[in-house]
Design an enzyme around this catalytic site. Structure first.
Site, PDB file in Angstrom:
ATOM      1  N   GLY A  11       0.951  -0.930  -0.147  1.00  0.00           N
ATOM      2  CA  GLY A  11       0.275   0.072   0.026  1.00  0.00           C
ATOM      3  C   GLY A  11       1.012   1.298  -0.251  1.00  0.00           C
ATOM      4  O   GLY A  11       0.367   2.400   1.009  1.00  0.00           O
ATOM      5  N   GLY A  15      -0.893   8.100   1.477  1.00  0.00           N
ATOM      6  CA  GLY A  15      -1.132   8.041   2.186  1.00  0.00           C
ATOM      7  C   GLY A  15       0.551   7.792   3.699  1.00  0.00           C
ATOM      8  O   GLY A  15       1.391   8.234   3.078  1.00  0.00           O
ATOM      9  N   TYR A 173     -15.726  -1.635  10.501  1.00  0.00           N
ATOM     10  CA  TYR A 173     -15.509  -0.834  11.571  1.00  0.00           C
ATOM     11  C   TYR A 173     -15.281  -1.960  12.546  1.00  0.00           C
ATOM     12  O   TYR A 173     -13.585  -2.094  13.391  1.00  0.00           O
ATOM     13  CB  TYR A 173     -15.927   0.317  12.151  1.00  0.00           C
ATOM     14  CG  TYR A 173     -15.522   1.393  13.630  1.00  0.00           C
ATOM     15  CD1 TYR A 173     -14.916   1.507  13.585  1.00  0.00           C
ATOM     16  CD2 TYR A 173     -15.534   0.372  14.432  1.00  0.00           C
ATOM     17  CE1 TYR A 173     -14.076   2.460  14.614  1.00  0.00           C
ATOM     18  CE2 TYR A 173     -14.886   1.080  15.874  1.00  0.00           C
ATOM     19  CZ  TYR A 173     -14.244   2.252  15.792  1.00  0.00           C
ATOM     20  OH  TYR A 173     -13.284   2.767  17.046  1.00  0.00           O
TER      21      TYR A 173
HETATM   22  N1  LIG Z   1      -4.301   7.239   8.952  1.00  0.00           N
HETATM   23  C1  LIG Z   1      -5.000   6.577  10.398  1.00  0.00           C
HETATM   24  O1  LIG Z   1      -5.135   7.772  10.700  1.00  0.00           O
HETATM   25  C2  LIG Z   1      -4.573   5.424  10.642  1.00  0.00           C
HETATM   26  C3  LIG Z   1      -4.756   5.229  12.228  1.00  0.00           C
HETATM   27  C4  LIG Z   1      -5.079   4.143  12.545  1.00  0.00           C
HETATM   28  C5  LIG Z   1      -3.946   2.934  11.658  1.00  0.00           C
HETATM   29  N2  LIG Z   1      -3.971   3.337   9.957  1.00  0.00           N
HETATM   30  C6  LIG Z   1      -2.955   2.857   9.498  1.00  0.00           C
HETATM   31  O2  LIG Z   1      -2.391   3.168   8.434  1.00  0.00           O
HETATM   32  C7  LIG Z   1      -1.655   2.146   7.196  1.00  0.00           C
HETATM   33  C8  LIG Z   1      -1.775   3.050   5.956  1.00  0.00           C
HETATM   34  O3  LIG Z   1      -2.362   3.533   6.366  1.00  0.00           O
HETATM   35  P1  LIG Z   1      -3.412   5.768   5.845  1.00  0.00           P
HETATM   36  O4  LIG Z   1      -3.560   6.072   6.721  1.00  0.00           O
HETATM   37  O5  LIG Z   1      -1.799   5.719   4.863  1.00  0.00           O
HETATM   38  O6  LIG Z   1      -3.709   4.998   4.707  1.00  0.00           O
HETATM   39  P2  LIG Z   1      -4.342   5.339   2.658  1.00  0.00           P
HETATM   40  O7  LIG Z   1      -3.712   6.425   2.861  1.00  0.00           O
HETATM   41  O8  LIG Z   1      -5.408   4.693   2.559  1.00  0.00           O
HETATM   42  O9  LIG Z   1      -3.084   3.953   2.551  1.00  0.00           O
HETATM   43  C9  LIG Z   1      -4.281   2.529   2.470  1.00  0.00           C
HETATM   44  C10 LIG Z   1      -3.117   1.891   1.966  1.00  0.00           C
HETATM   45  O10 LIG Z   1      -3.920   0.784   1.716  1.00  0.00           O
HETATM   46  C11 LIG Z   1      -3.843   0.317   0.029  1.00  0.00           C
HETATM   47  N3  LIG Z   1      -4.683  -1.403   0.582  1.00  0.00           N
HETATM   48  C12 LIG Z   1      -5.672  -1.259   0.765  1.00  0.00           C
HETATM   49  N4  LIG Z   1      -6.398  -2.390  -0.154  1.00  0.00           N
HETATM   50  C13 LIG Z   1      -5.997  -2.584  -0.221  1.00  0.00           C
HETATM   51  C14 LIG Z   1      -5.808  -4.302  -1.387  1.00  0.00           C
HETATM   52  N5  LIG Z   1      -5.891  -5.154  -1.230  1.00  0.00           N
HETATM   53  N6  LIG Z   1      -3.643  -4.906  -1.996  1.00  0.00           N
HETATM   54  C15 LIG Z   1      -3.201  -3.882  -1.857  1.00  0.00           C
HETATM   55  N7  LIG Z   1      -3.326  -2.830  -1.256  1.00  0.00           N
HETATM   56  C16 LIG Z   1      -4.443  -2.583  -0.276  1.00  0.00           C
HETATM   57  C17 LIG Z   1      -4.884   0.921  -0.375  1.00  0.00           C
HETATM   58  O11 LIG Z   1      -4.556   0.736  -2.055  1.00  0.00           O
HETATM   59  P3  LIG Z   1      -5.327   1.852  -2.899  1.00  0.00           P
HETATM   60  O12 LIG Z   1      -5.261   3.594  -2.896  1.00  0.00           O
HETATM   61  O13 LIG Z   1      -5.177   1.087  -4.071  1.00  0.00           O
HETATM   62  O14 LIG Z   1      -7.270   1.736  -1.957  1.00  0.00           O
HETATM   63  C18 LIG Z   1      -3.969   2.582   0.310  1.00  0.00           C
HETATM   64  O15 LIG Z   1      -2.703   1.884  -0.733  1.00  0.00           O
HETATM   65  C19 LIG Z   1      -3.169   1.400   7.477  1.00  0.00           C
HETATM   66  O16 LIG Z   1      -2.663  -0.537   7.784  1.00  0.00           O
HETATM   67  C20 LIG Z   1      -3.619   1.343   8.468  1.00  0.00           C
HETATM   68  O17 LIG Z   1      -4.790   0.291   9.081  1.00  0.00           O
HETATM   69  C21 LIG Z   1      -3.672   4.753   9.730  1.00  0.00           C
END
Ligand SMILES: NC(=O)c1ccc[n+]([C@@H]2O[C@H](COP(=O)([O-])OP(=O)(O)OC[C@H]3O[C@@H](n4cnc5c(N)ncnc54)[C@H](OP(=O)(O)O)[C@@H]3O)[C@@H](O)[C@H]2O)c1
Length: 315
Positions: A11, A15, A173
């Protein structure tokens, strides 16, 4: 080994994953951006290549929610690279408010993407990790795991594989919460399993990081309002990417394994049994403790055996 590590970030097109890919590229490492949508991810790869002045930034297709895709990705990776130093399981499914969905392998999609997928990918890459002098695996977890301080919370182990008979009350969720708790359990279990091979496995508890417009679009309207408000207070994704980088490259973490780390880079500890009211407040408000539930061996064993069962069906 020092510089020149080989790093996979799932991913990595948006982000925290994107910010981390940029940091590793700037650090001179070989970065494999493992992304599900190549068309959308190619401009991001281009930007990182140009801005980092590092030509070792690769883009490879990976859908974390599909065992066949993980298999294909890992086969291609192993053909092209002689070892793997750092594996960052950053990708996650958190389309809050969406309907119940099954992965192609008949697993609830949140769990398939956030828990079973990382397990399978790690297993397939194990021999390559063993070839590294300092292999490190990082799991992106979430403060949502705190819900498990409520002793009534449990993982629905029996409803994850195969189609759920009754999906009333289903919530992404809730599944996200369970899948991230399961990922922390896997962190503890994997660290033990891979100790002999000196492969370190840790998780980062992320409290929040600014989400992109596109990420906000993945959740339903009501959730989007909440996420927009949270976004006002969340730090930039780069802050978490810094911690990813530090945990995966610094000497400080070289011998640390089986730990959940908070966003102040402190090692978190298991919550206490029968906490006093004051301690209950501390557990919920400070990021120093994780729930007893995720530390319990029987729960770790259960998720481990479910993972084995899930991938056995695929193989
Ligand atoms: N942001 C927050 O507040 C927060 C809080 C707690 C934990 N986290 C964790 O931090 C991590 C990164 O999140 P982020 O905030 O950076 O969100 P993000 O920008 O939405 O990044 C998530 C990434 O995961 C990819 N992804 C989703 N499903 C996938 C799949 N089946 N195969 C391959 N890639 C996939 C998305 O790809 P697409 O662009 O193609 O959808 C995107 O690149 C995640 O594990 C999230 O649970 C984030």
């Amino acid at each position: 080994m020092g510089k020149g590590k080989i790093v996979i970030i799932t991913g990595a097109n948006s982000g925290i994953g994107k910010a981390a890919a940029f940091l590793f590229a700037k650090g001179g490492h070989t970065v494999i951006m493992a992304c599900r949508n190549l068309e959308k991810s190619r401009p991001v790869q281009q930007q990182i290549l140009e801005e980092s002045k590092n030509d070792k930034v690769e883009l490879m297709e990976l859908d974390m929610g599909s065992f066949a895709s993980i298999w294909k990705f890992c086969s291609e990776f192993k053909e092209r690279f002689e070892r793997l130093d750092i594996l960052i399981h950053n990708a996650a499914y958190f389309n809050h408010g969406s309907k119940y969905r099954l992965s192609p392998d008949n697993i609830e999609l949140t769990f398939a993407t956030n828990t079973f997928g990382p397990f399978f990918m790690t297993e397939l890459l194990l021999e390559h990790l063993k070839k590294s002098e300092d292999a490190r695996i990082l799991h992106a977890s979430s403060n949502i795991v705190k819900h498990f301080f409520d002793s009534k919370r449990k993982i629905d182990f029996d409803r994850l594989i195969g189609e759920m008979k009754d999906t009333r009350g289903f919530s992404v969720y809730d599944m996200y919460c369970q899948s991230k708790a399961a990922l922390v359990m896997l962190t503890f279990k994997m660290a033990e399993e891979y100790k002999e091979q000196s492969i370190k496995v840790n998780a980062l508890q992320i409290n929040g990081a600014k989400m992109s417009k596109e990420t906000l679009q993945k959740v339903t309207a009501g959730w989007r309002i909440i996420a927009r408000i949270q976004n006002l207070f969340f730090p930039p994704a780069e802050k978490m990417a810094d911690i990813y980088y530090n945990m995966c490259t610094s000497e400080e973490y070289q011998n640390i394994t089986g730990k959940l780390i908070n966003d102040k880079k402190e090692i978190m500890t298991r919550g206490v049994d029968n906490p006093s009211p004051l301690m209950q407040v501390k557990q919920l408000t400070r990021n120093s403790f994780y729930p007893k539930y995720v530390a319990q061996k029987e729960n770790q064993e259960k998720i481990w055996s479910l993972c084995l069962e899930a991938v056995r069906t695929f193989r």
